[in-house]
Every structure is written in C-alpha cells, then in structure tokens.
Design a protein around this motif. Structure first.
Motif, mmCIF file in Angstrom:
data_model
loop_
_atom_site.group_PDB
_atom_site.id
_atom_site.type_symbol
_atom_site.label_atom_id
_atom_site.label_comp_id
_atom_site.label_asym_id
_atom_site.label_seq_id
_atom_site.Cartn_x
_atom_site.Cartn_y
_atom_site.Cartn_z
ATOM 1 N N PHE A 122 0.884 1.651 9.356
ATOM 2 C CA PHE A 122 1.607 2.318 8.279
ATOM 3 C C PHE A 122 3.000 2.752 8.725
ATOM 4 C CE2 PHE A 122 -2.775 2.995 6.931
ATOM 5 C CZ PHE A 122 -2.693 2.743 5.572
ATOM 6 N N TYR A 156 -7.231 3.820 -5.293
ATOM 7 C CA TYR A 156 -8.355 4.355 -4.531
ATOM 8 C C TYR A 156 -8.278 5.867 -4.666
ATOM 9 C CZ TYR A 156 -9.287 -0.108 -2.219
ATOM 10 O OH TYR A 156 -9.614 -1.412 -1.960
ATOM 11 N N ILE A 179 0.844 -1.195 0.000
ATOM 12 C CA ILE A 179 0.000 0.000 0.000
ATOM 13 C C ILE A 179 0.879 1.244 0.000
ATOM 14 C CG2 ILE A 179 -1.807 1.275 1.224
ATOM 15 C CD1 ILE A 179 -2.380 -1.376 2.769
ATOM 16 N N VAL A 239 0.305 5.450 0.119
ATOM 17 C CA VAL A 239 -0.686 6.511 0.323
ATOM 18 C C VAL A 239 -0.066 7.883 0.120
ATOM 19 C CG1 VAL A 239 -2.349 7.528 1.918
ATOM 20 C CG2 VAL A 239 -1.862 5.083 2.057
ATOM 21 N N ASP A 240 -0.605 8.614 -0.828
ATOM 22 C CA ASP A 240 -0.263 10.017 -1.044
ATOM 23 C C ASP A 240 -1.163 10.816 -0.094
ATOM 24 O OD1 ASP A 240 0.150 12.588 -2.010
ATOM 25 O OD2 ASP A 240 -0.161 12.052 -4.111
ATOM 26 N N VAL A 241 -0.702 10.993 1.146
ATOM 27 C CA VAL A 241 -1.537 11.543 2.223
ATOM 28 C C VAL A 241 -2.113 12.913 1.866
ATOM 29 C CG1 VAL A 241 -1.529 12.366 4.619
ATOM 30 C CG2 VAL A 241 -0.428 10.191 4.044
ATOM 31 N N ALA A 245 2.829 5.506 4.116
ATOM 32 C CA ALA A 245 2.041 6.735 4.011
ATOM 33 C C ALA A 245 3.024 7.892 3.914
ATOM 34 C CB ALA A 245 1.129 6.886 5.221
ATOM 35 N N TYR A 275 -8.673 5.722 7.513
ATOM 36 C CA TYR A 275 -7.541 4.821 7.279
ATOM 37 C C TYR A 275 -7.713 3.480 7.993
ATOM 38 C CZ TYR A 275 -5.008 8.542 4.943
ATOM 39 O OH TYR A 275 -4.621 9.510 4.054
ATOM 40 N N LEU A 280 -3.168 4.988 -3.154
ATOM 41 C CA LEU A 280 -4.205 5.943 -2.780
ATOM 42 C C LEU A 280 -3.747 7.311 -3.248
ATOM 43 C CD1 LEU A 280 -4.656 3.588 -0.637
ATOM 44 C CD2 LEU A 280 -5.851 5.340 0.658
ATOM 45 N N SER A 281 -4.295 7.752 -4.366
ATOM 46 C CA SER A 281 -3.953 9.050 -4.932
ATOM 47 C C SER A 281 -4.835 9.293 -6.147
ATOM 48 C CB SER A 281 -2.482 9.093 -5.365
ATOM 49 O OG SER A 281 -2.144 10.371 -5.871
ATOM 50 N N ILE A 307 -4.956 12.592 -0.737
ATOM 51 C CA ILE A 307 -6.173 12.007 -0.165
ATOM 52 C C ILE A 307 -6.855 12.990 0.780
ATOM 53 C CG2 ILE A 307 -7.072 10.141 1.315
ATOM 54 C CD1 ILE A 307 -6.382 9.348 -1.626
ATOM 55 N N TRP A 344 -7.652 -0.073 6.094
ATOM 56 C CA TRP A 344 -6.691 -1.106 6.483
ATOM 57 C C TRP A 344 -7.419 -2.429 6.733
ATOM 58 C CZ3 TRP A 344 -1.353 -0.953 7.007
ATOM 59 C CH2 TRP A 344 -0.774 -2.088 7.590
#
Length: 157
Positions: free
Chosen positions: A67, A131, A6, A8-10, A45, A27, A107-108, A13, A31
């Motif tokens: 994460f 996502y 995973i 994640v582009d915090v 993340a 989150y 995630l982005s 998002i 998860w």
C-alpha cells in the motif's frame, strides 16, 4: 487480467471491525485475495498521523504489503473534538484512477462515498466493490456499489 485500484479508509475499517468483532482487519489476507483476481495498479491507504510509534509500525506494515500510505495530521480542536477526514482526498484519487482501471475497490462503510461510486460506474464503466462491516456500512453505500463484500472472520486477525 483485471486492473484493480484499492482505496482504504483506514480509520473507518479500524473502528468498525473493532466495534463489531473486537478484532483488527487482516490487510495481508485481503491483499492476497485481490492479487489473485488481477493486477493491483493502485493501492492507497488513508490514515491519520498522530505520531505514535504503534501507528508508525502499522503504517510500515501496510507499506510492506504494497500500500501507498497517505497521511494527514491529527488535529485536536480547542473544543476537544478532533479532525482528520480523508473523504475529499479519497474521492479525488478514485476519480483520477477510474479511467485507468477496471475495478475500484473501496474499504469503508461511509455513506458519503455513495455518490462517488455511482459517478465512477456511470462515467468510467468501472466495476465498483465495497468491503465493509455489514451492520456498520451505510445502506446508501451498499446500494451504490455493484458488489458488496462483508468483512467477517475470514478477513480478520
């Protein structure tokens, strides 16, 4: 069991869920959803560190979920603009993980990642999932991944 990585582009998002829904991403629920689909091998993340207490609390919560939080300093330029981009770091980490996992989850909504996902799928035969908030995710990214999951109410706080 599927081996899952995973990424994640915090910032992306945070801003897209806030703009589209006025809410924050959940989150923990995310998860739990992925954990039922396989073994989470890598979970990164990527965030910007402004040093404020609320951000540090959020980053601790991400770590508690599972994460690995990677931070880059927030840079305020003399012209007033800001810098804090993780695109290259995310790309390097995805490429390094791809040969050891079955599924890459990003995630982005950032279209800059479209070539990355195409390469990962082509070279490593990894399943690629994105996502994102539908109306704020680049079409090129949606088209580059094998499966696009809409972030909607069930993944929000």
């Amino acid at each position: 069991m599927q081996r899952i990585a995973i990424f994640v582009d915090v910032q992306n998002i945070y801003y897209t869920t806030r703009q589209a829904y006025g809410k924050q991403f959940n989150y923990r629920r995310f998860w739990q959803h992925l954990n039922h689909q396989g073994n989470i091998i890598v979970a990164n993340a990527y965030a910007i560190d402004k040093g404020d207490q609320q951000q540090q609390k959020f980053q601790s919560a991400l770590k508690h979920i599972g994460f690995d939080v990677k931070l880059k300093p927030y840079i305020q330029r003399s012209d007033g603009s800001a810098k804090g981009d993780w695109d290259v770091g995310i790309a390097i980490d995805v490429l390094e993980a791809a040969e050891n996992v079955d599924t890459i989850v990003l995630l982005s909504g950032d279209g800059d990642f479209d070539l990355l996902l195409k390469k990962v799928n082509e070279k490593y035969d990894c399943q690629t999932e994105v996502y994102g908030v539908p109306e704020l995710t680049a079409n090129s990214l949606i088209n580059a991944c094998q499966t696009f999951f809409k972030i909607d109410e069930h993944l929000l706080l």
